[in-house]
Design a protein around this motif. Structure first.
Motif, PDB file in Angstrom:
ATOM      1  N   LEU A  80       0.831  -1.205   0.000  1.00  0.00           N
ATOM      2  CA  LEU A  80       0.000   0.000   0.000  1.00  0.00           C
ATOM      3  C   LEU A  80       0.865   1.254   0.000  1.00  0.00           C
ATOM      4  O   LEU A  80       0.576   2.221  -0.709  1.00  0.00           O
ATOM      5  CB  LEU A  80      -0.934   0.004   1.211  1.00  0.00           C
ATOM      6  CG  LEU A  80      -1.860   1.209   1.332  1.00  0.00           C
ATOM      7  CD1 LEU A  80      -2.819   1.277   0.147  1.00  0.00           C
ATOM      8  CD2 LEU A  80      -2.629   1.150   2.637  1.00  0.00           C
ATOM      9  N   GLY A  81       1.952   1.239   0.758  1.00  0.00           N
ATOM     10  CA  GLY A  81       2.868   2.381   0.772  1.00  0.00           C
ATOM     11  C   GLY A  81       3.507   2.618  -0.579  1.00  0.00           C
ATOM     12  O   GLY A  81       3.614   3.764  -1.037  1.00  0.00           O
ATOM     13  N   ILE A  82       3.924   1.544  -1.233  1.00  0.00           N
ATOM     14  CA  ILE A  82       4.520   1.672  -2.570  1.00  0.00           C
ATOM     15  C   ILE A  82       3.490   2.206  -3.559  1.00  0.00           C
ATOM     16  O   ILE A  82       3.759   3.137  -4.321  1.00  0.00           O
ATOM     17  CB  ILE A  82       5.095   0.319  -3.043  1.00  0.00           C
ATOM     18  CG1 ILE A  82       6.320  -0.061  -2.211  1.00  0.00           C
ATOM     19  CG2 ILE A  82       5.459   0.373  -4.528  1.00  0.00           C
ATOM     20  CD1 ILE A  82       6.836  -1.462  -2.461  1.00  0.00           C
ATOM     21  N   THR A  83       2.308   1.622  -3.555  1.00  0.00           N
ATOM     22  CA  THR A  83       1.253   2.041  -4.483  1.00  0.00           C
ATOM     23  C   THR A  83       0.864   3.494  -4.259  1.00  0.00           C
ATOM     24  O   THR A  83       0.759   4.272  -5.213  1.00  0.00           O
ATOM     25  CB  THR A  83       0.013   1.135  -4.328  1.00  0.00           C
ATOM     26  OG1 THR A  83       0.396  -0.219  -4.547  1.00  0.00           O
ATOM     27  CG2 THR A  83      -1.073   1.520  -5.310  1.00  0.00           C
ATOM     28  N   THR A  84       0.662   3.870  -3.002  1.00  0.00           N
ATOM     29  CA  THR A  84       0.269   5.245  -2.696  1.00  0.00           C
ATOM     30  C   THR A  84       1.353   6.220  -3.118  1.00  0.00           C
ATOM     31  O   THR A  84       1.071   7.251  -3.735  1.00  0.00           O
ATOM     32  CB  THR A  84      -0.020   5.400  -1.187  1.00  0.00           C
ATOM     33  OG1 THR A  84      -1.040   4.481  -0.807  1.00  0.00           O
ATOM     34  CG2 THR A  84      -0.448   6.805  -0.849  1.00  0.00           C
ATOM     35  N   GLY A  85       2.597   5.911  -2.790  1.00  0.00           N
ATOM     36  CA  GLY A  85       3.709   6.787  -3.163  1.00  0.00           C
ATOM     37  C   GLY A  85       3.856   6.942  -4.654  1.00  0.00           C
ATOM     38  O   GLY A  85       4.124   8.033  -5.157  1.00  0.00           O
ATOM     39  N   GLU A  86       3.667   5.847  -5.389  1.00  0.00           N
ATOM     40  CA  GLU A  86       3.765   5.922  -6.855  1.00  0.00           C
ATOM     41  C   GLU A  86       2.610   6.718  -7.442  1.00  0.00           C
ATOM     42  O   GLU A  86       2.807   7.516  -8.360  1.00  0.00           O
ATOM     43  CB  GLU A  86       3.804   4.517  -7.452  1.00  0.00           C
ATOM     44  CG  GLU A  86       5.124   3.812  -7.246  1.00  0.00           C
ATOM     45  CD  GLU A  86       5.122   2.400  -7.803  1.00  0.00           C
ATOM     46  OE1 GLU A  86       4.031   1.822  -8.026  1.00  0.00           O
ATOM     47  OE2 GLU A  86       6.222   1.859  -8.011  1.00  0.00           O
ATOM     48  N   GLN A  87       1.400   6.500  -6.933  1.00  0.00           N
ATOM     49  CA  GLN A  87       0.236   7.232  -7.446  1.00  0.00           C
ATOM     50  C   GLN A  87       0.347   8.728  -7.182  1.00  0.00           C
ATOM     51  O   GLN A  87      -0.057   9.539  -8.007  1.00  0.00           O
ATOM     52  CB  GLN A  87      -1.058   6.691  -6.826  1.00  0.00           C
ATOM     53  CG  GLN A  87      -1.412   5.288  -7.242  1.00  0.00           C
ATOM     54  CD  GLN A  87      -1.780   5.206  -8.713  1.00  0.00           C
ATOM     55  OE1 GLN A  87      -2.409   6.100  -9.255  1.00  0.00           O
ATOM     56  NE2 GLN A  87      -1.368   4.129  -9.354  1.00  0.00           N
ATOM     57  N   LEU A  88       0.892   9.087  -6.010  1.00  0.00           N
ATOM     58  CA  LEU A  88       1.056  10.500  -5.683  1.00  0.00           C
ATOM     59  C   LEU A  88       2.285  11.101  -6.346  1.00  0.00           C
ATOM     60  O   LEU A  88       2.428  12.315  -6.408  1.00  0.00           O
ATOM     61  CB  LEU A  88       1.161  10.688  -4.165  1.00  0.00           C
ATOM     62  CG  LEU A  88      -0.083  10.368  -3.350  1.00  0.00           C
ATOM     63  CD1 LEU A  88       0.219  10.495  -1.861  1.00  0.00           C
ATOM     64  CD2 LEU A  88      -1.228  11.294  -3.734  1.00  0.00           C
ATOM     65  N   GLY A  89       3.176  10.244  -6.838  1.00  0.00           N
ATOM     66  CA  GLY A  89       4.394  10.722  -7.465  1.00  0.00           C
ATOM     67  C   GLY A  89       5.394  11.262  -6.457  1.00  0.00           C
ATOM     68  O   GLY A  89       6.249  12.067  -6.813  1.00  0.00           O
TER      69      GLY A  89
END
Length: 102
Positions: A80-89
């Motif tokens: 979830l941390g990886i996905t959120t960070g990637e989505q937010l850039g």
């Protein structure tokens, strides 16, 4: 300049300042969300896992399934941390590598 042009110029400057403030607040909120996800979903779960492992070790591994369940929570939090960070850039390459190593 005429009064009309001065008024339009002042309104334009005011709107530009407002737009910049909105953008800055948006970036601040995005970073806050990323940090909250990493703290709550990754760091807290890792601390709980560490405590659970110590507890089970002291109890001679009376209920090892608890560790497995908590480990699943840790892995889900990391993803979830990886996905959120990637989505937010906002996830740096070093942060992503660290999370993937975990």
């Amino acid at each position: 300049m005429s009064k009309k042009r001065k008024l339009v110029f002042r309104i334009s400057i005011g709107l530009n300042i407002l737009l910049i403030a909105i953008i800055v607040l948006g970036f601040i909120k995005m970073n806050f969300v990323k940090e909250q996800v990493l703290v709550t979903e990754v760091q807290r779960n890792l601390v709980e896992l560490e405590g659970l492992i110590a507890e089970q070790s002291d109890d001679n591994w009376s209920n090892p399934n608890l560790v497995t369940t908590e480990l699943g929570d840790v892995l889900n939090g990391i993803l979830l941390g990886i996905t959120t960070g990637e989505q937010l850039g906002t996830l740096s390459k070093a942060d992503k590598e660290t999370l993937e190593k975990l």
